[in-house]
Design a protein around this motif. Sequence first.
Motif, PDB file in Angstrom:
ATOM      1  N   UNK A  65       0.815  -1.215   0.000  1.00 53.89           N
ATOM      2  CA  UNK A  65       0.000   0.000   0.000  1.00 53.89           C
ATOM      3  C   UNK A  65       0.849   1.266   0.000  1.00 53.89           C
ATOM      4  N   UNK A  66       1.792   1.367   0.927  1.00 50.48           N
ATOM      5  CA  UNK A  66       2.607   2.576   1.032  1.00 50.48           C
ATOM      6  C   UNK A  66       3.461   2.761  -0.214  1.00 50.48           C
ATOM      7  N   UNK A  67       4.102   1.702  -0.655  1.00 50.10           N
ATOM      8  CA  UNK A  67       4.995   1.809  -1.809  1.00 50.10           C
ATOM      9  C   UNK A  67       4.237   2.181  -3.081  1.00 50.10           C
ATOM     10  N   UNK A  68       3.072   1.603  -3.277  1.00 50.53           N
ATOM     11  CA  UNK A  68       2.301   1.900  -4.490  1.00 50.53           C
ATOM     12  C   UNK A  68       1.714   3.303  -4.447  1.00 50.53           C
ATOM     13  N   UNK A  69       1.058   3.652  -3.347  1.00 50.97           N
ATOM     14  CA  UNK A  69       0.376   4.946  -3.285  1.00 50.97           C
ATOM     15  C   UNK A  69       1.344   6.120  -3.193  1.00 50.97           C
ATOM     16  N   UNK A  70       2.542   5.893  -2.671  1.00 51.84           N
ATOM     17  CA  UNK A  70       3.533   6.975  -2.638  1.00 51.84           C
ATOM     18  C   UNK A  70       3.927   7.383  -4.061  1.00 51.84           C
ATOM     19  N   UNK A  71       4.024   6.412  -4.944  1.00 60.82           N
ATOM     20  CA  UNK A  71       4.338   6.705  -6.348  1.00 60.82           C
ATOM     21  C   UNK A  71       3.179   7.437  -7.007  1.00 60.82           C
ATOM     22  N   UNK A  72       1.963   6.915  -6.805  1.00 62.09           N
ATOM     23  CA  UNK A  72       0.788   7.517  -7.432  1.00 62.09           C
ATOM     24  C   UNK A  72       0.562   8.934  -6.911  1.00 62.09           C
ATOM     25  N   UNK A  73       0.723   9.124  -5.604  1.00 59.28           N
ATOM     26  CA  UNK A  73       0.534  10.457  -5.014  1.00 59.28           C
ATOM     27  C   UNK A  73       1.521  11.456  -5.614  1.00 59.28           C
ATOM     28  N   UNK A  74       2.777  11.045  -5.756  1.00 49.38           N
ATOM     29  CA  UNK A  74       3.791  11.953  -6.301  1.00 49.38           C
ATOM     30  C   UNK A  74       3.453  12.341  -7.742  1.00 49.38           C
ATOM     31  N   UNK A  75       3.041  11.372  -8.537  1.00 52.05           N
ATOM     32  CA  UNK A  75       2.704  11.662  -9.930  1.00 52.05           C
ATOM     33  C   UNK A  75       1.441  12.518 -10.026  1.00 52.05           C
ATOM     34  N   UNK A  76       0.461  12.206  -9.177  1.00 51.62           N
ATOM     35  CA  UNK A  76      -0.786  12.976  -9.190  1.00 51.62           C
ATOM     36  C   UNK A  76      -0.527  14.431  -8.813  1.00 51.62           C
ATOM     37  N   UNK A  92      -2.518   7.023   2.860  1.00 57.04           N
ATOM     38  CA  UNK A  92      -1.140   6.939   3.347  1.00 57.04           C
ATOM     39  C   UNK A  92      -1.016   7.404   4.794  1.00 57.04           C
ATOM     40  N   UNK A  93      -1.724   8.456   5.154  1.00 57.61           N
ATOM     41  CA  UNK A  93      -1.685   8.936   6.535  1.00 57.61           C
ATOM     42  C   UNK A  93      -2.189   7.855   7.487  1.00 57.61           C
ATOM     43  N   UNK A  94      -3.308   7.246   7.139  1.00 59.67           N
ATOM     44  CA  UNK A  94      -3.888   6.201   7.993  1.00 59.67           C
ATOM     45  C   UNK A  94      -2.962   4.992   8.097  1.00 59.67           C
TER      46      UNK A  94
END
Length: 371
Positions: A65-76, A92-94
Motif C-alpha cells: 500500500x505505502x509503496x504503491x500509493x507513494x508513487x501515485x501520489x507523487x505523480x498525481x 497513506x496517513x492512515x
Amino acid sequence: MDNSSAANDRYISLLSKIVIRGYTGDFSAPDANLNHLQSELEQVAALGPEEFAQFVELADAHHVTVRALAVIEKMAASQNLSQLEEMCAATLVAERTRISKAVESLYAIVQALDMSGCPPSVIKSLDHWPDLGSDLDLYTSGAAEQVVKVMKEKMQAELEPRSWGDRLAGKWNFQIPGLKELVEIHVRYLGQTGEQTAMARRVIERGVTKTVNGRTFPVPAPEERILISTLQRMYRHFYFRLCDMVDMAKLLGSGSVNFAELRKGAEKGGIWPGVASYLVILAQYVTPYGGNVELPREVIDAAYSPDLRVQFRDNFLRVPMRPAAGLYGSQLLNASKQGDFRAISRLPLLPPLAVSALVAYRLTGSDKGVW
C-alpha cells in the motif's frame, strides 16, 4: 470470471508495474522521474471511488500500500490530479499511523524478550518496509514458558488458542490490547511442523540489525530472510504476495546475498530445491514488469523447473501444486538421509494436516483450529 476478479487481475498488473518500476533504491522514496509510469497513472486516475477502494484493498492484501500509493501520489501532485492526490494522501496517513504504532509495540516486545533471556529476531514483518504486514512475526531461541510469561506479564497480552499446526510448528499467537496486529512468535524451531532446527539456530547466530522509524531491531541475515520466506511460500501457503516478489528482488539486486552461504543453510534444512525454485519464480515474475534478477547457474539448475511461474488466482499469486508436492518429497527424503529424527517424525504429519485444513475450510469457510 466475475467483474471483481477481472478487475483484480488488472489491478495486480498495475500494482506490479508501479512498485517494481517506481523505485530504484531501497523504497525510501519514489524515483525522481516517473514519466515511464504515465499510462499506469492514467489508468488509476480513471478509477471511480469504489474501484479505487478495491485497488487499495488489493494493495493492502499484498502489503504494498505505502509503496504503491507513494508513487501515485507523487505523480498525481505533479500533474494537478488533486482528487487522486487527496485519496492517496488520506490512505497513506492512515496506513503510516498504523505502521508507526505497530513498530513501537514491536520494539517493546523485542526489548521485553531480550531482557528476559529470550533472544529475539523480527522475521518477515520488516522485510516489507516501508509497508508492514497484518501480523508481527518474531523468532526466539528462548524457552516457550518464558516467552508466554513475558508476553502476559510485560505486554499484558492474551494468548490466542493454538491450532494443531501451531503446536506442531512451535509457535504462539498473542493479542496485545489496543494493537490491531496479532503477534506471532516462533519458539526454537521453524517450518510448518517445527522440523527445522539447524536453520532456526542460524537466525540468531547470523543475525544482523535493521533500523526503522528510529528503532533498531535484530533481524535475520539476507540468506536467512530468503530461507524463511521459502519455507512460508513454497512449503506452507503455496502462494506469493506481491510484496514477496519486490522485497526479494530488491534484496537480490542489492548484492548482499551470499549464494554459497544461502545454499549451505538451505541444504541443512533439506530445502535447497525449494529455495532455487522460489528464486526462479520471483525472477520470472518481475521481468515482464521491468525488474531484473540475475541468478547463478547453480540456482537455476537446482530448481524444479527453470520455467516456473505463478498464476494470479483468488487474489494471490499461486504456486503450481506439482512442484510443491515434489519439494515436500525431497525435503522428507533429505531428512531420512541425514538421520534427522525430528524432521522424520514430524514431516509425515503435514499431508493429513493439510487435508484436514482443506476439509475444514470447505465445510465452514475457515481452517481455524487446524493451521
